[in-house]
Design a protein around this motif. Structure first.
Motif, PDB file in Angstrom:
ATOM      1  N   UNK A  51       0.892  -1.226  -0.059  1.00 50.18           N
ATOM      2  CA  UNK A  51      -0.032  -0.103  -0.305  1.00 50.18           C
ATOM      3  C   UNK A  51       0.585   1.098  -0.149  1.00 50.18           C
ATOM      4  N   UNK A  52       0.378   2.313  -0.797  1.00 54.97           N
ATOM      5  CA  UNK A  52       1.166   3.584  -0.769  1.00 54.97           C
ATOM      6  C   UNK A  52       1.704   4.078   0.607  1.00 54.97           C
ATOM      7  N   UNK A  53       0.824   4.052   1.751  1.00 49.65           N
ATOM      8  CA  UNK A  53       1.552   4.636   2.878  1.00 49.65           C
ATOM      9  C   UNK A  53       2.449   3.908   3.582  1.00 49.65           C
ATOM     10  N   UNK A  54       2.307   2.571   3.299  1.00 50.31           N
ATOM     11  CA  UNK A  54       3.241   1.506   3.780  1.00 50.31           C
ATOM     12  C   UNK A  54       4.659   1.520   3.128  1.00 50.31           C
ATOM     13  N   UNK A  55       4.925   1.607   1.758  1.00 50.98           N
ATOM     14  CA  UNK A  55       6.061   1.834   0.909  1.00 50.98           C
ATOM     15  C   UNK A  55       6.466   3.259   1.553  1.00 50.98           C
ATOM     16  N   UNK A  56       5.885   4.150   1.441  1.00 51.02           N
ATOM     17  CA  UNK A  56       6.258   5.630   1.755  1.00 51.02           C
ATOM     18  C   UNK A  56       7.228   5.501   2.981  1.00 51.02           C
ATOM     19  N   UNK A  57       6.221   4.946   4.030  1.00 49.97           N
ATOM     20  CA  UNK A  57       7.034   4.867   5.380  1.00 49.97           C
ATOM     21  C   UNK A  57       8.404   4.030   5.450  1.00 49.97           C
ATOM     22  N   UNK A  58       8.213   2.903   4.608  1.00 48.61           N
ATOM     23  CA  UNK A  58       9.239   2.201   4.536  1.00 48.61           C
ATOM     24  C   UNK A  58      10.627   2.857   4.035  1.00 48.61           C
ATOM     25  N   UNK A  59      10.372   3.448   2.709  1.00 48.18           N
ATOM     26  CA  UNK A  59      11.341   4.535   2.363  1.00 48.18           C
ATOM     27  C   UNK A  59      11.951   5.520   3.229  1.00 48.18           C
ATOM     28  N   UNK A  60      11.124   6.074   4.189  1.00 42.95           N
ATOM     29  CA  UNK A  60      11.132   7.179   5.132  1.00 42.95           C
ATOM     30  C   UNK A  60      12.451   6.431   6.116  1.00 42.95           C
ATOM     31  N   UNK A  61      11.883   5.469   6.491  1.00 46.50           N
ATOM     32  CA  UNK A  61      12.784   4.795   7.523  1.00 46.50           C
ATOM     33  C   UNK A  61      14.184   4.252   7.016  1.00 46.50           C
ATOM     34  N   UNK A  62      14.240   4.405   5.659  1.00 45.19           N
ATOM     35  CA  UNK A  62      15.624   3.837   4.961  1.00 45.19           C
ATOM     36  C   UNK A  62      16.403   4.872   4.582  1.00 45.19           C
ATOM     37  N   UNK A  63      15.619   6.249   4.744  1.00 41.96           N
ATOM     38  CA  UNK A  63      16.310   7.633   4.404  1.00 41.96           C
ATOM     39  C   UNK A  63      16.164   7.707   2.738  1.00 41.96           C
ATOM     40  N   UNK A  64      15.384   6.933   2.030  1.00 41.25           N
ATOM     41  CA  UNK A  64      15.057   7.202   0.774  1.00 41.25           C
ATOM     42  C   UNK A  64      14.241   8.099   0.236  1.00 41.25           C
ATOM     43  N   UNK A  65      14.502   9.188  -0.686  1.00 37.69           N
ATOM     44  CA  UNK A  65      13.932  10.210  -1.146  1.00 37.69           C
ATOM     45  C   UNK A  65      13.096   9.609  -2.385  1.00 37.69           C
ATOM     46  N   UNK A  66      11.747  10.045  -2.455  1.00 34.49           N
ATOM     47  CA  UNK A  66      11.022   9.623  -3.647  1.00 34.49           C
ATOM     48  C   UNK A  66      10.033  10.835  -3.694  1.00 34.49           C
ATOM     49  N   UNK A  67       9.125  10.639  -5.092  1.00 35.63           N
ATOM     50  CA  UNK A  67       8.643  11.706  -5.783  1.00 35.63           C
ATOM     51  C   UNK A  67       7.154  11.059  -6.223  1.00 35.63           C
ATOM     52  N   UNK A  68       6.315  11.695  -6.170  1.00 35.30           N
ATOM     53  CA  UNK A  68       4.867  11.172  -6.862  1.00 35.30           C
ATOM     54  C   UNK A  68       4.706  12.166  -8.199  1.00 35.30           C
ATOM     55  N   UNK A  69       4.499  11.290  -9.133  1.00 37.21           N
ATOM     56  CA  UNK A  69       4.167  12.117 -10.518  1.00 37.21           C
ATOM     57  C   UNK A  69       2.589  11.831 -10.526  1.00 37.21           C
ATOM     58  N   UNK A  70       1.802  12.905 -10.754  1.00 36.92           N
ATOM     59  CA  UNK A  70       0.448  12.726 -10.898  1.00 36.92           C
ATOM     60  C   UNK A  70       0.112  13.228 -12.550  1.00 36.92           C
ATOM     61  N   UNK A  71      -0.926  12.639 -12.893  1.00 34.65           N
ATOM     62  CA  UNK A  71      -1.642  12.546 -14.235  1.00 34.65           C
ATOM     63  C   UNK A  71      -2.361  13.946 -14.270  1.00 34.65           C
ATOM     64  N   UNK A  72      -3.000  13.931 -15.216  1.00 31.74           N
ATOM     65  CA  UNK A  72      -4.135  15.082 -15.499  1.00 31.74           C
ATOM     66  C   UNK A  72      -5.187  15.435 -14.544  1.00 31.74           C
ATOM     67  N   UNK A  73      -5.620  14.312 -13.768  1.00 30.14           N
ATOM     68  CA  UNK A  73      -6.643  14.237 -12.852  1.00 30.14           C
ATOM     69  C   UNK A  73      -6.126  14.645 -11.665  1.00 30.14           C
TER      70      UNK A  73
END
Length: 80
Positions: A51-73
């Motif tokens: 799930x998005x929040x779980x993966x985001x938290x895993x990245x944060x815990x590992x110090x990994x920066x990430x970005x979201x790319x949004x579509x037209x909507x």
């Protein structure tokens, strides 16, 4: 997550425990362009789908920066 749920800073910042709960709702309705599934992303470290929040938290815990790319909507509704 909408702006309706964001509280002001200052003295209210001491009550920020609710921000973790707000994070549980962020991007859970987003459709993954690769899989077509909602609230399902591949953790690039483990290769597991989560799930998005779980993966985001895993990245944060590992110090990994990430970005979201949004579509037209992306951002339609009260969060725009």
């Amino acid at each position: 997550c909408t702006t309706d749920h964001i509280t002001m800073a200052g003295p209210w910042l001491k009550f920020r425990g609710h921000l973790d709960n707000i994070s549980n709702n962020c991007l859970i309705g987003a459709v993954n362009a690769e899989s077509g599934k909602t609230n399902a992303v591949t953790n690039q470290v483990t290769g597991e789908v989560g799930k998005v929040p779980d993966v985001a938290r895993a990245y944060r815990e590992q110090g990994i920066k990430w970005v979201v790319i949004g579509d037209r909507n992306y951002g339609e509704g009260s969060s725009r």
